[in-house]
Design a protein around this motif. Structure first.
Motif, PDB file in Angstrom:
ATOM      1  N   THR A  12      -8.073 -22.598  -4.217  1.00 29.94           N
ATOM      2  CA  THR A  12      -8.221 -21.440  -5.104  1.00 29.94           C
ATOM      3  C   THR A  12      -7.220 -20.265  -4.597  1.00 29.94           C
ATOM      4  OG1 THR A  12     -10.634 -21.731  -5.291  1.00 29.94           O
ATOM      5  CG2 THR A  12      -9.687 -19.638  -5.989  1.00 29.94           C
ATOM      6  N   ILE A  13      -6.400 -19.841  -5.550  1.00 23.54           N
ATOM      7  CA  ILE A  13      -5.542 -18.976  -5.179  1.00 23.54           C
ATOM      8  C   ILE A  13      -5.786 -17.755  -6.370  1.00 23.54           C
ATOM      9  CG2 ILE A  13      -2.951 -18.149  -5.171  1.00 23.54           C
ATOM     10  CD1 ILE A  13      -2.365 -21.264  -4.635  1.00 23.54           C
ATOM     11  N   GLU A  14      -5.803 -16.481  -5.771  1.00 24.43           N
ATOM     12  CA  GLU A  14      -6.342 -15.350  -6.421  1.00 24.43           C
ATOM     13  C   GLU A  14      -4.881 -15.051  -7.237  1.00 24.43           C
ATOM     14  OE1 GLU A  14      -8.808 -12.414  -5.210  1.00 24.43           O
ATOM     15  OE2 GLU A  14     -10.103 -13.632  -3.996  1.00 24.43           O
ATOM     16  N   THR A  15      -4.662 -15.100  -8.542  1.00 30.99           N
ATOM     17  CA  THR A  15      -3.502 -15.078  -9.170  1.00 30.99           C
ATOM     18  C   THR A  15      -3.336 -13.385  -9.280  1.00 30.99           C
ATOM     19  OG1 THR A  15      -3.990 -16.785 -10.655  1.00 30.99           O
ATOM     20  CG2 THR A  15      -2.481 -15.216 -11.280  1.00 30.99           C
ATOM     21  N   ALA A  16      -4.256 -12.543  -9.342  1.00 20.31           N
ATOM     22  CA  ALA A  16      -4.287 -11.253  -9.698  1.00 20.31           C
ATOM     23  C   ALA A  16      -3.566 -10.587  -8.305  1.00 20.31           C
ATOM     24  CB  ALA A  16      -5.340 -10.244  -9.725  1.00 20.31           C
ATOM     25  N   THR A  17      -3.965 -10.987  -7.048  1.00 19.83           N
ATOM     26  CA  THR A  17      -3.078 -10.485  -5.745  1.00 19.83           C
ATOM     27  C   THR A  17      -1.864 -11.297  -5.658  1.00 19.83           C
ATOM     28  OG1 THR A  17      -5.428 -10.623  -4.751  1.00 19.83           O
ATOM     29  CG2 THR A  17      -3.425 -10.683  -3.244  1.00 19.83           C
ATOM     30  N   ALA A  18      -1.568 -12.424  -6.000  1.00 17.91           N
ATOM     31  CA  ALA A  18      -0.369 -13.026  -5.976  1.00 17.91           C
ATOM     32  C   ALA A  18       0.840 -12.398  -6.728  1.00 17.91           C
ATOM     33  CB  ALA A  18      -0.317 -14.489  -6.401  1.00 17.91           C
ATOM     34  N   GLU A  19       0.149 -12.068  -8.041  1.00 17.89           N
ATOM     35  CA  GLU A  19       1.210 -11.234  -9.115  1.00 17.89           C
ATOM     36  C   GLU A  19       1.425  -9.856  -8.454  1.00 17.89           C
ATOM     37  OE1 GLU A  19      -0.499 -11.428 -13.008  1.00 17.89           O
ATOM     38  OE2 GLU A  19      -0.270 -13.450 -12.992  1.00 17.89           O
ATOM     39  N   LYS A  20       0.467  -9.235  -7.969  1.00 14.07           N
ATOM     40  CA  LYS A  20       0.790  -7.530  -7.652  1.00 14.07           C
ATOM     41  C   LYS A  20       1.573  -7.500  -6.372  1.00 14.07           C
ATOM     42  CE  LYS A  20      -3.502  -5.825  -9.241  1.00 14.07           C
ATOM     43  NZ  LYS A  20      -4.722  -4.935  -9.046  1.00 14.07           N
ATOM     44  N   THR A  21       1.974  -8.671  -5.735  1.00 11.42           N
ATOM     45  CA  THR A  21       2.708  -8.477  -4.677  1.00 11.42           C
ATOM     46  C   THR A  21       4.436  -9.301  -4.997  1.00 11.42           C
ATOM     47  OG1 THR A  21       2.122 -10.530  -3.550  1.00 11.42           O
ATOM     48  CG2 THR A  21       1.125  -8.399  -2.920  1.00 11.42           C
ATOM     49  N   ALA A  22       4.621  -9.598  -6.394  1.00  8.30           N
ATOM     50  CA  ALA A  22       5.560 -10.408  -6.753  1.00  8.30           C
ATOM     51  C   ALA A  22       6.826  -9.692  -6.439  1.00  8.30           C
ATOM     52  CB  ALA A  22       5.592 -10.844  -8.216  1.00  8.30           C
ATOM     53  N   HIS A  23       6.951  -8.380  -6.795  1.00 12.03           N
ATOM     54  CA  HIS A  23       8.208  -7.541  -6.454  1.00 12.03           C
ATOM     55  C   HIS A  23       7.936  -6.731  -5.478  1.00 12.03           C
ATOM     56  CE1 HIS A  23       6.239  -4.786  -8.870  1.00 12.03           C
ATOM     57  NE2 HIS A  23       6.440  -5.322  -9.833  1.00 12.03           N
ATOM     58  N   GLY A  24       6.623  -6.788  -4.578  1.00 14.46           N
ATOM     59  CA  GLY A  24       6.413  -5.870  -3.238  1.00 14.46           C
ATOM     60  C   GLY A  24       6.052  -4.408  -3.728  1.00 14.46           C
ATOM     61  N   VAL A  25       6.096  -3.918  -5.174  1.00 14.82           N
ATOM     62  CA  VAL A  25       5.655  -2.473  -5.261  1.00 14.82           C
ATOM     63  C   VAL A  25       4.235  -2.625  -5.623  1.00 14.82           C
ATOM     64  CG1 VAL A  25       6.065  -0.810  -6.868  1.00 14.82           C
ATOM     65  CG2 VAL A  25       8.009  -2.001  -6.114  1.00 14.82           C
ATOM     66  N   LEU A  26       3.516  -1.766  -5.176  1.00 19.40           N
ATOM     67  CA  LEU A  26       2.130  -1.400  -5.638  1.00 19.40           C
ATOM     68  C   LEU A  26       1.890  -0.324  -6.404  1.00 19.40           C
ATOM     69  CD1 LEU A  26       0.498  -2.485  -2.132  1.00 19.40           C
ATOM     70  CD2 LEU A  26       0.790  -3.901  -4.299  1.00 19.40           C
ATOM     71  N   LEU A  27       1.023  -0.219  -7.373  1.00 23.97           N
ATOM     72  CA  LEU A  27       0.769   0.898  -8.122  1.00 23.97           C
ATOM     73  C   LEU A  27      -0.664   1.270  -7.812  1.00 23.97           C
ATOM     74  CD1 LEU A  27       2.060   2.738 -10.504  1.00 23.97           C
ATOM     75  CD2 LEU A  27       0.998   1.093 -12.081  1.00 23.97           C
ATOM     76  N   SER A  28      -0.885   2.385  -7.297  1.00 22.61           N
ATOM     77  CA  SER A  28      -2.343   2.940  -7.156  1.00 22.61           C
ATOM     78  C   SER A  28      -2.912   2.940  -8.352  1.00 22.61           C
ATOM     79  CB  SER A  28      -2.128   4.253  -6.414  1.00 22.61           C
ATOM     80  OG  SER A  28      -2.084   5.560  -7.289  1.00 22.61           O
ATOM     81  N   ASP A  29      -4.336   2.919  -8.138  1.00 23.82           N
ATOM     82  CA  ASP A  29      -5.246   3.219  -9.521  1.00 23.82           C
ATOM     83  C   ASP A  29      -5.044   4.420 -10.236  1.00 23.82           C
ATOM     84  OD1 ASP A  29      -6.435   0.465  -8.804  1.00 23.82           O
ATOM     85  OD2 ASP A  29      -8.134   1.323  -7.734  1.00 23.82           O
ATOM     86  N   THR A  30      -4.591   5.662  -9.425  1.00 30.12           N
ATOM     87  CA  THR A  30      -4.554   6.687 -10.213  1.00 30.12           C
ATOM     88  C   THR A  30      -3.277   6.840 -10.800  1.00 30.12           C
ATOM     89  OG1 THR A  30      -5.583   7.934  -8.126  1.00 30.12           O
ATOM     90  CG2 THR A  30      -4.275   9.310  -9.672  1.00 30.12           C
ATOM     91  N   ALA A  31      -2.206   6.159 -10.339  1.00 31.25           N
ATOM     92  CA  ALA A  31      -0.953   6.148 -10.853  1.00 31.25           C
ATOM     93  C   ALA A  31      -1.248   5.321 -12.073  1.00 31.25           C
ATOM     94  CB  ALA A  31       0.169   5.702 -10.024  1.00 31.25           C
ATOM     95  N   ALA A  32      -1.598   4.165 -12.028  1.00 35.53           N
ATOM     96  CA  ALA A  32      -2.103   3.127 -13.119  1.00 35.53           C
ATOM     97  C   ALA A  32      -2.680   3.756 -14.433  1.00 35.53           C
ATOM     98  CB  ALA A  32      -2.750   1.753 -12.750  1.00 35.53           C
ATOM     99  N   GLN A  33      -3.712   4.826 -14.072  1.00 39.12           N
ATOM    100  CA  GLN A  33      -4.493   5.410 -14.911  1.00 39.12           C
ATOM    101  C   GLN A  33      -3.299   6.465 -15.719  1.00 39.12           C
ATOM    102  OE1 GLN A  33      -7.821   6.994 -12.890  1.00 39.12           O
ATOM    103  NE2 GLN A  33      -8.824   4.836 -12.687  1.00 39.12           N
ATOM    104  N   LYS A  34      -2.419   7.020 -14.961  1.00 42.16           N
ATOM    105  CA  LYS A  34      -1.695   8.246 -15.588  1.00 42.16           C
ATOM    106  C   LYS A  34      -0.491   7.473 -16.398  1.00 42.16           C
ATOM    107  CE  LYS A  34       0.036  12.079 -16.012  1.00 42.16           C
ATOM    108  NZ  LYS A  34      -0.800  13.361 -16.946  1.00 42.16           N
ATOM    109  N   VAL A  35       0.183   6.589 -16.058  1.00 41.36           N
ATOM    110  CA  VAL A  35       1.011   5.938 -16.691  1.00 41.36           C
ATOM    111  C   VAL A  35       0.315   4.991 -17.966  1.00 41.36           C
ATOM    112  CG1 VAL A  35       2.298   3.391 -16.880  1.00 41.36           C
ATOM    113  CG2 VAL A  35       2.183   4.665 -14.784  1.00 41.36           C
ATOM    114  N   HIS A  36      -1.013   4.511 -18.153  1.00 42.54           N
ATOM    115  CA  HIS A  36      -1.690   3.986 -19.048  1.00 42.54           C
ATOM    116  C   HIS A  36      -2.021   5.212 -20.206  1.00 42.54           C
ATOM    117  CE1 HIS A  36      -4.324   1.461 -21.571  1.00 42.54           C
ATOM    118  NE2 HIS A  36      -5.133   2.489 -21.595  1.00 42.54           N
TER     119      HIS A  36
END
Length: 129
Positions: A12-36
């Protein structure tokens, strides 16, 4: 005779974790909410947050964050709970491990980038090297 059991389970590979590190940039929950929130204000669902590094500033490189409808050849994309973050292939090495956050205090309001690859920055904080 040995009692060996063969299993055919797929790891089992957690796709969400693998995708979130695809380009190495992380977006905090606060930043994601602001962008949304900003995307909702724009009234468009075809935009993504593009993060790039460009030559410029006192220290040699500057960050660019903007909404973009385009996907370019070689772009790395990651979806953070409905917010797609895109990094061009030239910027990926400069941004690997960086975290984008959003601050909303009396002293400061805006996006911040914590980049472990930046060895220094100028006094104004707008550029890095």
């Amino acid at each position: 005779m040995s009692d060996t059991t063969l299993t055919t389970e797929t790891p089992t590979i957690e796709t969400a974790t693998a995708e979130k590190t695809a380009h190495g940039v992380l977006l905090s929950d606060t930043a994601a909410q602001k962008v949304h929130s900003l995307l909702t204000q724009e009234g468009r669902d075809d935009l993504r947050l593009r993060v790039a590094v460009q030559p410029g500033g006192c220290s040699g490189l500057i960050y660019q964050l903007y909404f973009d409808e385009r996907l370019l050849d070689g772009d790395a994309t990651v979806d953070f709970d409905g917010v797609e973050v895109v990094v061009d292939k030239m910027s990926v090495p400069y941004l690997d491990g960086a975290t984008i956050d959003f601050e909303d205090t009396i002293q400061k309001q805006g996006f911040t980038i914590d980049n472990p690859n930046a060895t220094g920055s100028c006094a104004c904080g707008d550029s890095f090297h």
